[in-house]
Enzyme design. Sequence first.
Site, PDB file in Angstrom:
ATOM      1  N   SER A 109      -9.634  41.692-108.661  1.00  0.00           N
ATOM      2  CA  SER A 109      -8.403  42.107-109.361  1.00  0.00           C
ATOM      3  C   SER A 109      -8.470  41.797-110.858  1.00  0.00           C
ATOM      4  CB  SER A 109      -7.189  41.411-108.748  1.00  0.00           C
ATOM      5  OG  SER A 109      -7.321  40.012-108.825  1.00  0.00           O
ATOM      6  N   CYS A 110      -9.456  40.982-111.287  1.00  0.00           N
ATOM      7  CA  CYS A 110      -9.509  40.666-112.719  1.00  0.00           C
ATOM      8  C   CYS A 110     -10.105  41.799-113.545  1.00  0.00           C
ATOM      9  CB  CYS A 110     -10.235  39.353-112.979  1.00  0.00           C
ATOM     10  SG  CYS A 110     -11.993  39.480-112.766  1.00  0.00           S
ATOM     11  N   TYR A 137     -16.963  38.462-116.411  1.00  0.00           N
ATOM     12  CA  TYR A 137     -17.018  38.826-114.989  1.00  0.00           C
ATOM     13  C   TYR A 137     -16.374  40.202-114.780  1.00  0.00           C
ATOM     14  CZ  TYR A 137     -16.061  38.232-109.954  1.00  0.00           C
ATOM     15  OH  TYR A 137     -15.990  38.371-108.588  1.00  0.00           O
TER      16      TYR A 137
HETATM   17  O1  GFB Z   1      -7.972  30.447-109.331  1.00  0.00           O
HETATM   18  P1  GFB Z   1      -8.197  30.419-110.800  1.00  0.00           P
HETATM   19  O2  GFB Z   1      -9.269  29.535-111.301  1.00  0.00           O
HETATM   20  O3  GFB Z   1      -8.512  31.834-111.333  1.00  0.00           O
HETATM   21  O4  GFB Z   1      -6.840  29.933-111.527  1.00  0.00           O
HETATM   22  P2  GFB Z   1      -7.783  33.115-111.952  1.00  0.00           P
HETATM   23  C1  GFB Z   1      -5.585  30.482-111.218  1.00  0.00           C
HETATM   24  C2  GFB Z   1      -4.490  29.712-111.946  1.00  0.00           C
HETATM   25  O5  GFB Z   1      -4.380  28.410-111.350  1.00  0.00           O
HETATM   26  C3  GFB Z   1      -4.724  29.470-113.429  1.00  0.00           C
HETATM   27  C4  GFB Z   1      -4.342  27.423-112.360  1.00  0.00           C
HETATM   28  O6  GFB Z   1      -3.506  29.618-114.110  1.00  0.00           O
HETATM   29  C5  GFB Z   1      -5.192  28.017-113.467  1.00  0.00           C
HETATM   30  O7  GFB Z   1      -4.937  27.366-114.707  1.00  0.00           O
HETATM   31  N1  GFB Z   1      -4.833  26.143-111.807  1.00  0.00           N
HETATM   32  C6  GFB Z   1      -4.058  25.032-111.624  1.00  0.00           C
HETATM   33  C7  GFB Z   1      -6.078  25.830-111.431  1.00  0.00           C
HETATM   34  N2  GFB Z   1      -4.800  24.020-111.171  1.00  0.00           N
HETATM   35  C8  GFB Z   1      -6.066  24.481-111.020  1.00  0.00           C
HETATM   36  C9  GFB Z   1      -7.262  23.876-110.573  1.00  0.00           C
HETATM   37  O8  GFB Z   1      -7.326  22.699-110.220  1.00  0.00           O
HETATM   38  N3  GFB Z   1      -8.363  24.679-110.526  1.00  0.00           N
HETATM   39  C10 GFB Z   1      -8.334  26.001-110.908  1.00  0.00           C
HETATM   40  N4  GFB Z   1      -9.453  26.729-110.827  1.00  0.00           N
HETATM   41  N5  GFB Z   1      -7.199  26.581-111.379  1.00  0.00           N
HETATM   42  C11 GFB Z   1     -10.128  34.066-111.570  1.00  0.00           C
HETATM   43  C12 GFB Z   1     -11.179  34.656-112.418  1.00  0.00           C
HETATM   44  O9  GFB Z   1      -9.019  33.961-112.367  1.00  0.00           O
HETATM   45  O10 GFB Z   1      -9.786  34.876-110.479  1.00  0.00           O
HETATM   46  C13 GFB Z   1     -12.316  35.111-111.610  1.00  0.00           C
HETATM   47  O11 GFB Z   1     -11.556  33.715-113.398  1.00  0.00           O
HETATM   48  C14 GFB Z   1     -11.897  35.910-110.400  1.00  0.00           C
HETATM   49  O12 GFB Z   1     -13.142  35.863-112.429  1.00  0.00           O
HETATM   50  C15 GFB Z   1     -10.802  35.227-109.634  1.00  0.00           C
HETATM   51  O13 GFB Z   1     -11.484  37.182-110.777  1.00  0.00           O
HETATM   52  C16 GFB Z   1     -10.257  36.061-108.506  1.00  0.00           C
HETATM   53  O14 GFB Z   1      -6.950  33.811-110.932  1.00  0.00           O
HETATM   54  O15 GFB Z   1      -7.049  32.797-113.207  1.00  0.00           O
END
Ligand code: GFB
Length: 322
Positions: A109-110, A137
């Site tokens: 979805s990104c 990505y």
């Molecule tokens: O799941 P996530 O890393 O990816 O982060 P995206 C989603 C949201 O959760 C962001 C918050 O607003 C993060 O700041 N968040 C809060 C956290 N706590 C945490 C934590 O401990 N770990 C992480 N990882 N996030 C990804 C893309 O985006 O989505 C990829 O970077 C891919 O390329 C994936 O498309 C499906 O949803 O923001």
Amino acid sequence: MDNGARIFVAGHKGLVGSAIVRELRARGFTNLILRTRNEVDLTDRTAVNRFFVNEQPEYVFLAAAKVGGILANNKHPVEFLRDNLYIELNVMDAAWKHRVKKLVFLGSSCIYPKFSPQPIKEEHLLTGELEPTNQWYAIAKIAGIKLAQAYRKQHGFKAISLMPTNLYGPGDNFDLQSSHVLPALIRKFHEAKTNGARQVTVWGSGQPRREFLHVDDLADAALYLMETYDDGEIVNVGLGDDVSIAELASKIAAVVGYEGEIVYDASKPDGTPRKLMDVSRLTGLGWVAKVTLDEGLRSTYRWYLENYAETGLRASAPARRS
Ligand code: GFB
């Protein structure tokens, strides 16, 4: 696909690929072709071609990718762009050359603009600027979509492209630096509960909204569309429902049984404010998701307890590709 068809699941060790393998096996497919990265490096064109010459797969699920959460994407732009381009190009080109009957490509979805209208329709692709944290990505996945469409247009190659929303489930990456939010929060809340910590830190503001699909649903959709869909137009795969990160954190705290405080770290990026998929094309094709977020969180926490929490060994191993 008949039950003896030769099916290559690229990326079968990852979250998505392993779910597709479970689903194929559950449905009685017996001739699965599976290779680890050490056996066939999909970024290596020669190795991929040799593999297709030797194995002659009839169907391909292209679930191999360099994946990670918001921080990993932001820190390793080269790997997220380069490795994904290599994998898509090598596998699709070899699949076409070696007369694969059909290929399912998995995007994300990104690929959609950061400020896309919500819910996001497939036609919103390439109508605005991408989210900077994961543009690398996203560009690679957009190139994958275009490759699939180009091989179909020029050579009649049957490649279809599915765009899953944020996925989670058994086999996810629980490394706190490289994972997505859902597994990261399962681990953070579990460890806080176990250690008696009084605070858990959630990145960003808690305000962004995300749609979370259980990976078993994605696998079910991928098989369904492999068998029923044959068109160059991309298809969103999601639930059609989202939650804020703060709501997700509260749900996970409740599932884990953590009762302490939740604090937010504004120094970490929020990323896209919202990316709720419009799934009307998919529902029009006759498929709907089955696993609710509440059920999926409970079963994923059980999986985490059985596979990670007890030993703690695998929890620190960063996953490279799905
Ligand atoms: O799941 P996530 O890393 O990816 O982060 P995206 C989603 C949201 O959760 C962001 C918050 O607003 C993060 O700041 N968040 C809060 C956290 N706590 C945490 C934590 O401990 N770990 C992480 N990882 N996030 C990804 C893309 O985006 O989505 C990829 O970077 C891919 O390329 C994936 O498309 C499906 O949803 O923001």
